[in-house]
Design an enzyme around this catalytic site. Structure first.
Site, short mmCIF file in Angstrom:
data_model
loop_
_atom_site.label_atom_id
_atom_site.label_comp_id
_atom_site.label_asym_id
_atom_site.label_seq_id
_atom_site.Cartn_x
_atom_site.Cartn_y
_atom_site.Cartn_z
N LYS A 178 0.83 -1.21 0.00
CA LYS A 178 0.00 0.00 0.00
C LYS A 178 0.86 1.26 0.00
CE LYS A 178 -3.49 2.74 0.15
NZ LYS A 178 -4.47 2.85 1.23
N LYS A 247 2.15 10.92 4.62
CA LYS A 247 2.49 9.90 5.62
C LYS A 247 2.80 8.57 4.96
CE LYS A 247 -0.63 7.46 7.27
NZ LYS A 247 -1.23 6.13 6.98
#
Length: 302
Positions: A178, A247
């Site tokens: 991811k 992030k």
């Protein structure tokens, strides 16, 4: 879909944000059809109560989730998942499976899996891609890290919101994939913006230029779905926050450094996304990262 079913007495879902809400809704529809319950919890109780009223789930306290056979979490970072595990760990029954759909850190997944395993609880990291629309349609891409037996048990429930659900390796692998997915998305977005900015400074009409690029080999998800709909129109609809993308890019960079891989493009993308966050803020939609490119080139992509 089309996988053999594994009976689940109760499932639970922690985190009812932009992604968690429709994912939990898909889970509730599936289990309601089997006469089984889906418990939902959110830090803001009103969200859980509204979800129950709209989708037929059951609003519960966090501690009440210990009755679930499968516990899903979909939270901003691994730190919030740690907090929930801290509160529930002593209450969980052996045989429970915790499935974390957060875009988390692979190292955190491995630590969480070890803590849960000591209590006889299985763990999968199962982040998703496809946005709220994919969650509502049940077509998300789900990348799963964990052992094969635990994955097989959870697969019928993952299938409720996933169109492509694949185990990609041991615990932590889902989060690793991811992170790469999202840093690539950021890289594609910024590179398209840079290309268009250079074209505009040459006097090129951007709308037909983008159409040609999208018909050619320079196309990407960002160029085909984000630039014309949000950047050209200046309608930056908030769907996925820039702070979360930065992030995730940082997680990808941490992973690259941990294995001492050479990935200068990914490193540059992570740096630029952090710079964009500092420039335009972390709470805006991630497509507003193009404002950094616009500022550097003194143009507006419209």
């Amino acid at each position: 879909m089309g996988h053999p079913t594994t009976p689940a007495r109760i499932a639970a879902f922690i985190g009812l944000g932009a992604m968690g809400t429709p994912m939990a809704a898909q889970l509730a529809r599936h289990l309601n059809g089997q006469g089984r319950a889906t418990l939902v919890w959110n830090r803001t109780p009103g969200k859980a109560e509204a979800h129950a009223a709209e989708y037929g789930s059951v609003a519960a306290s966090l501690e009440d989730l210990d009755s679930a056979d499968f516990i899903f979490s979909c939270l901003p970072t691994s730190a919030e998942v740690d907090t929930c595990i801290d509160r529930l760990l002593s209450r969980l029954r052996p045989g429970t499976v915790w499935i974390d759909c957060t875009s988390g850190r692979p190292a955190a997944a491995r630590e969480q899996a070890a803590r849960l395993a000591a209590a006889g609880v299985g763990f999968l990291d199962a982040p998703v891609s496809g946005g709220p629309a994919g969650a509502r349609a049940g077509t998300l891409a789900v990348m799963v890290g964990g052992d094969e037996a635990t994955f097989a048990r959870a697969l019928p429930l993952l299938d409720t919101f996933g169109g492509t659900v694949l185990r990609v390796g041991p615990v932590g692998s889902g989060f690793a994939v991811k992170a790469v997915n999202n840093v690539l998305m950021g890289l594609h977005l910024l590179s398209v913006a840079e290309g268009l900015a250079s074209l505009k400074k040459q006097g090129v009409d951007l709308a037909p230029a983008l159409t040609v690029l999208n018909a050619g080999s320079g196309a990407s998800f960002s160029s085909q779905n984000k630039i014309s709909q949000q950047v050209f129109t200046r309608r930056f609809s908030p769907m996925f926050r820039l702070g979360l993308l930065a992030k995730d890019a940082g997680i990808a960079l941490e992973n690259v450094q941990e294995v001492q891989a050479s990935a200068p493009l990914l490193a540059q993308a992570a740096m630029l996304l952090r710079a964009a966050q500092a420039t335009v803020g972390g709470d805006v939609d991630h497509t507003e990262a193009v404002r950094l490119v616009e500022a550097l080139n003194n143009v507006e992509l419209s």
